[in-house]
Write a protein that holds these residues in place. Structure first.
Motif, PDB file in Angstrom:
ATOM      1  N   GLU A  50       0.853  -1.186   0.000  1.00 10.85           N
ATOM      2  CA  GLU A  50       0.000   0.000   0.000  1.00 10.85           C
ATOM      3  C   GLU A  50       0.892   1.240   0.000  1.00 10.85           C
ATOM      4  O   GLU A  50       1.582   1.529   0.984  1.00 10.85           O
ATOM      5  N   PRO A  51       0.937   1.983  -1.111  1.00 10.43           N
ATOM      6  CA  PRO A  51       1.728   3.211  -1.155  1.00 10.43           C
ATOM      7  C   PRO A  51       1.147   4.272  -0.222  1.00 10.43           C
ATOM      8  O   PRO A  51      -0.082   4.421  -0.116  1.00 10.43           O
ATOM      9  N   LEU A  52       2.016   5.006   0.452  1.00  7.57           N
ATOM     10  CA  LEU A  52       1.582   6.040   1.374  1.00  7.57           C
ATOM     11  C   LEU A  52       1.821   7.430   0.782  1.00  7.57           C
ATOM     12  O   LEU A  52       2.624   7.597  -0.148  1.00  7.57           O
ATOM     13  N   GLU A  53       1.136   8.421   1.328  1.00  4.99           N
ATOM     14  CA  GLU A  53       1.218   9.774   0.793  1.00  4.99           C
ATOM     15  C   GLU A  53       2.626  10.352   0.871  1.00  4.99           C
ATOM     16  O   GLU A  53       3.009  11.191   0.051  1.00  4.99           O
ATOM     17  N   ASN A  54       3.418   9.926   1.870  1.00  6.25           N
ATOM     18  CA  ASN A  54       4.755  10.482   2.059  1.00  6.25           C
ATOM     19  C   ASN A  54       5.832   9.783   1.236  1.00  6.25           C
ATOM     20  O   ASN A  54       7.024  10.051   1.414  1.00  6.25           O
ATOM     21  N   PRO A  83       3.854 -13.917   6.244  1.00  6.94           N
ATOM     22  CA  PRO A  83       4.195 -12.515   5.975  1.00  6.94           C
ATOM     23  C   PRO A  83       4.041 -11.635   7.203  1.00  6.94           C
ATOM     24  O   PRO A  83       3.176 -11.870   8.047  1.00  6.94           O
ATOM     25  N   ARG A  84       4.886 -10.625   7.294  1.00  8.86           N
ATOM     26  CA  ARG A  84       4.784  -9.622   8.347  1.00  8.86           C
ATOM     27  C   ARG A  84       4.709  -8.239   7.688  1.00  8.86           C
ATOM     28  O   ARG A  84       5.063  -8.073   6.524  1.00  8.86           O
ATOM     29  N   LEU A  85       4.258  -7.268   8.449  1.00 12.27           N
ATOM     30  CA  LEU A  85       4.080  -5.919   7.928  1.00 12.27           C
ATOM     31  C   LEU A  85       5.333  -5.093   8.160  1.00 12.27           C
ATOM     32  O   LEU A  85       5.852  -5.028   9.277  1.00 12.27           O
ATOM     33  N   GLY A  86       5.809  -4.456   7.095  1.00 16.13           N
ATOM     34  CA  GLY A  86       6.945  -3.554   7.193  1.00 16.13           C
ATOM     35  C   GLY A  86       6.672  -2.270   6.442  1.00 16.13           C
ATOM     36  O   GLY A  86       5.762  -2.189   5.621  1.00 16.13           O
ATOM     37  N   ILE A  87       7.471  -1.264   6.716  1.00 21.12           N
ATOM     38  CA  ILE A  87       7.406   0.014   6.012  1.00 21.12           C
ATOM     39  C   ILE A  87       8.711   0.176   5.236  1.00 21.12           C
ATOM     40  O   ILE A  87       9.798   0.178   5.821  1.00 21.12           O
ATOM     41  N   LEU A  88       8.575   0.301   3.919  1.00 14.52           N
ATOM     42  CA  LEU A  88       9.727   0.338   3.023  1.00 14.52           C
ATOM     43  C   LEU A  88       9.950   1.761   2.533  1.00 14.52           C
ATOM     44  O   LEU A  88       9.003   2.433   2.092  1.00 14.52           O
ATOM     45  N   ASP A  89      11.202   2.202   2.605  1.00 14.64           N
ATOM     46  CA  ASP A  89      11.605   3.449   1.973  1.00 14.64           C
ATOM     47  C   ASP A  89      12.132   3.102   0.591  1.00 14.64           C
ATOM     48  O   ASP A  89      13.221   2.524   0.480  1.00 14.64           O
ATOM     49  N   PRO A  90      11.381   3.384  -0.472  1.00 17.17           N
ATOM     50  CA  PRO A  90      11.816   2.945  -1.802  1.00 17.17           C
ATOM     51  C   PRO A  90      13.074   3.650  -2.300  1.00 17.17           C
ATOM     52  O   PRO A  90      13.720   3.170  -3.233  1.00 17.17           O
ATOM     53  N   ARG A  91      13.450   4.760  -1.677  1.00 14.46           N
ATOM     54  CA  ARG A  91      14.660   5.456  -2.108  1.00 14.46           C
ATOM     55  C   ARG A  91      15.919   4.757  -1.619  1.00 14.46           C
ATOM     56  O   ARG A  91      16.931   4.728  -2.309  1.00 14.46           O
ATOM     57  N   THR A  92      15.858   4.208  -0.418  1.00 12.43           N
ATOM     58  CA  THR A  92      17.043   3.588   0.176  1.00 12.43           C
ATOM     59  C   THR A  92      16.968   2.080   0.251  1.00 12.43           C
ATOM     60  O   THR A  92      17.989   1.413   0.461  1.00 12.43           O
ATOM     61  N   THR A 118       2.542   5.264  11.407  1.00 13.91           N
ATOM     62  CA  THR A 118       3.915   5.212  10.888  1.00 13.91           C
ATOM     63  C   THR A 118       4.788   6.327  11.452  1.00 13.91           C
ATOM     64  O   THR A 118       6.017   6.256  11.340  1.00 13.91           O
ATOM     65  N   CYS A 119       4.183   7.356  12.056  1.00 11.63           N
ATOM     66  CA  CYS A 119       4.979   8.423  12.659  1.00 11.63           C
ATOM     67  C   CYS A 119       5.566   7.986  13.997  1.00 11.63           C
ATOM     68  O   CYS A 119       6.718   8.307  14.324  1.00 11.63           O
ATOM     69  N   THR A 120       4.776   7.260  14.773  1.00  8.79           N
ATOM     70  CA  THR A 120       5.221   6.858  16.110  1.00  8.79           C
ATOM     71  C   THR A 120       5.682   5.407  16.177  1.00  8.79           C
ATOM     72  O   THR A 120       6.371   5.021  17.127  1.00  8.79           O
ATOM     73  N   GLY A 121       5.263   4.580  15.197  1.00  7.30           N
ATOM     74  CA  GLY A 121       5.561   3.161  15.253  1.00  7.30           C
ATOM     75  C   GLY A 121       4.623   2.394  16.158  1.00  7.30           C
ATOM     76  O   GLY A 121       4.791   1.180  16.338  1.00  7.30           O
ATOM     77  N   HIS A 122       3.616   3.043  16.710  1.00  8.00           N
ATOM     78  CA  HIS A 122       2.685   2.379  17.619  1.00  8.00           C
ATOM     79  C   HIS A 122       1.615   1.639  16.827  1.00  8.00           C
ATOM     80  O   HIS A 122       1.168   2.100  15.776  1.00  8.00           O
TER      81      HIS A 122
END
Length: 671
Positions: free
Chosen positions: A306-310, A322-331, A373-377
């Motif tokens: 799911e792409p995010l606005e940021n 599978p587990r949920l992660g947040i990917l930075d596509p730039r790095t 995604t800001c707090t990780g909570h």
């Protein structure tokens, strides 16, 4: 309290079959409408319907079911279904929601904040074949339309069907007029998913594939421009092919195309600059890993990223579970979500910095989970798990790797017997049941399952086998089954059973096998194959495939009508293979008791196959029982059906393994 000593299989448990039935199924198809979170949820005690749930924002109350009985939000596109609802936020009047009602398969519009409002039909009925079906919708209030997948039957046979992208008017003018539905594609592709709009709304992308491929074999991403008039132009394939599976397509916030493809042998997440693609620009693997960032597309609208606005991307990834992660596509950096969840269902949504998914774990049923995604909570926001009994009665599962012929790895989940009030006599080994999952391109999830706990809390062990051909372990693992269905799956289940017996985990005289759908096939073959002679003491076969030739020549639905080309080979080239592996033609080899369970409305694995198999078994002196259920299709959804099936399975094991179970009705076995 000192545990009482009692033989395996005789232990008393607070987990009864009614409790199992009440917790059957899990939430699906999470989405957001503005800041609200919506999803569908099972109701086994309400005839097996799916309720549409709404969670208002900012802690304004618990989730509510927005539609009363008998509304049933479930699509039958490709029979396994697809995303059945979508919504849009409006400045006035609250959200506008569209959904598919299961009994008539019509799409309806609903405005839940209008007092006294009732769903109004948007689509017509059709007298041809199985009619018109809809899935994976996108609501476009500015266009006054819903764009979605249309599945239309053109004749009486299950393969008399076409699928296109279509636009349905929101004003209801197509409710009695098929001509008011605008077709956006030409039907040249046998299968399509719903449209995914670019951030500027000027382009759409979707997936397409054709017989004999299944979506995990080979798919393409089609891209088209959207005109001001709402038509599609310059539709073209931009990535994928007959030997590359694309599981999902979407758009990043920067306008680049994102997709989960397995060109590397694993479903990884890729970025494609569509403007540069024609000038020699290629795809970039955003996080190259020997892990799966996608899965088999059994339902239209499944979602693994799911792409995010940021600019970040929420991803489901892993080996096996599978587990949920947040990917930075730039790095390429990937940060995983903390929490007790080890399994995330293939559905994700977002609202701003919030990511919403559906997750479970070994001690938790599936629940709706929100990540900031800001707090990780993380926070459970819907279908929150509560222990219906003391969790000491739940099994403690173990992920294991076994080895089969030629030393090949076999992934499995082991659930030993566990009950705080009982222990077995010294020296006694427990009975074990091998569970073969469906698909066969599927996988067993390592989550709390009260049906498993029903057996383990009574002293019967369970092992779920991800035999060769299972998803979650890369393309090579999936393709072990190519041409080998009825061989590799049977060998792998047998290898696990034999290892448990040899290492002293299971009683070699009390091994059973069970499964539904493709797992029912593996179970039936295991009771008729020389590869497993003398291994299993009994089996439970649910809504199975029993006759390959019949299944390949019109006895199933369109989606899987050519699945056997990859699993077995072409019928005209390998007729002996179709006959030699089919349990129907080897009923004389069945020597142990079995239970056969079947829904009478099943069009995927029709009851006619059971009828022929039972006729072949009749009079051979093999004890067996057949339970057929009115109003049930492929997989059971009604509480009363699930209760009866679970109790009958326990009664079979009690009779065969030699222990008394007065808490379930005895199973009458014919010969």
């Amino acid at each position: 309290m000192t545990p009482a000593t009692a033989p395996y299989g005789t232990w008393t448990s607070p987990i009864d079959a009614r409790l199992v039935a009440a917790h059957d199924g899990h939430p699906e198809y999470v989405g957001t409408v503005g800041q609200e979170v919506w999803w569908t949820e099972p109701r086994p005690t309400e005839g097996g319907r799916r309720a549409l749930m709404r969670l208002r924002p900012y802690g304004t109350g618990p989730a509510e079911s927005v539609l009363p009985e008998p509304w049933n939000v479930r699509s039958r596109v490709i029979e396994y279904g697809g995303r059945p609802w979508a919504g849009a936020e409006r400045a006035d009047g609250g959200p506008l929601v569209v959904f598919v009602h299961h009994p008539d398969q019509r799409m309806y519009a609903f405005e839940p904040d209008h007092p006294g409002a009732a769903p109004r039909p948007l689509t017509p009925l059709s007298p041809v074949g199985e009619g018109l079906r809809w899935a994976d919708p996108v609501v476009l209030p500015e266009r006054g339309e819903v764009w979605c997948v249309l599945e239309e039957f053109t004749g009486p046979r299950p393969t008399d069907v076409r699928r296109v992208l279509a636009a349905v008017p929101l004003d209801g003018s197509a409710a009695d007029d098929r001509a008011r539905v605008r077709e956006l594609t030409d039907g040249a592709d046998r299968f399509v998913t719903g449209p995914r709009f670019s951030p500027d709304g000027r382009r759409v992308a979707w997936l397409a594939w054709d017989h004999p491929r299944m979506p995990w074999d080979g798919t393409v991403v089609r891209l088209a421009d959207v005109t001001d008039a709402g038509t599609l132009t310059d539709a073209r394939a931009v990535v994928g092919g007959p030997d590359e599976s694309i599981a999902q397509v979407g758009w990043g916030a920067d306008g680049a195309l994102l997709y989960a493809g397995d060109a590397s042998g694993w479903w990884n997440l890729y970025r494609l600059d569509v403007d540069a693609a024609g000038a020699g620009g290629g795809s970039t693997n955003l996080c190259p890993r020997p892990e799966e960032f996608g899965g088999p597309l059994w339902k239209i609208g499944h979602q693994w990223f799911e792409p995010l606005e940021n600019g970040l991307v929420a991803v489901l990834h892993g080996l096996g579970s599978p587990r949920l992660g947040i990917l930075d596509p730039r790095t390429g950096e990937l940060a995983d979500t903390p929490g007790p969840w080890t399994e995330w269902a293939p559905t994700l949504a977002s609202a701003g910095t919030r990511v919403i998914g559906i997750a479970a774990g070994p001690h938790r049923d599936y629940e709706v989970v929100e990540l900031d995604t800001c707090t990780g909570h993380t926070l459970v926001v819907g279908a929150e798990h509560t222990d219906p009994v003391d969790p000491a009665h739940f099994p403690e599962p173990e992920a294991r790797v076994f080895h089969g012929p030629d030393g090949r790895e076999i992934h499995a989940r082991l659930y030993p017997p566990r009950n705080p009030a009982h222990r077995a006599p010294d020296g006694e080994l427990p009975p074990y049941v091998v569970w073969a999952h469906g698909g066969p391109t599927g996988r067993a999830a390592l989550v709390l399952d009260l049906e498993i706990a029903y057996f383990t809390s009574r002293g019967i062990g369970v092992v779920e086998v991800d035999y060769g051909g299972s998803a979650g372990y890369g393309r090579a693992y999936r393709e072990r089954l190519r041409g080998q269905w009825g061989v590799v799956d049977v060998e792998d289940c047998a290898a696990v059973a034999r290892t448990l017996a040899e290492e002293g985990t299971a009683d070699p005289a009390r091994l059973a096998i069970r499964g539904g759908s493709a797992g029912g096939w593996t179970t039936a073959v295991s009771l008729t194959s020389p590869l497993t002679e003398g291994l299993y003491a009994c089996g439970t076969i649910s809504y199975p495939i029993l006759d390959l030739e019949g299944w390949a020549t019109g006895e199933t639905h369109d989606f899987e009508s050519q699945y056997l080309v990859s699993l077995v080979g072409r019928l005209e080239e390998h007729p002996d293979r179709y006959r030699d592996r089919s349990p129907l033609h080897h009923a004389d080899r069945v020597t142990v008791p079995f239970l056969l369970l079947q829904g009478l409305d099943d069009v995927i694995c029709p009851p006619a196959q059971c009828d022929r198999f039972l006729a072949a078994v009749a009079g051979r002196g093999v004890p067996h029982a057949y339970l057929a259920f009115e109003g049930e299709s492929h997989g059971f959804r009604k509480a009363e059906t699930i209760t009866r099936a679970v109790e009958a399975e326990l009664a079979l094991y009690a009779r065969v393994f030699g222990f008394d179970r007065p808490d379930v009705p005895p199973l009458e076995l014919a010969e």
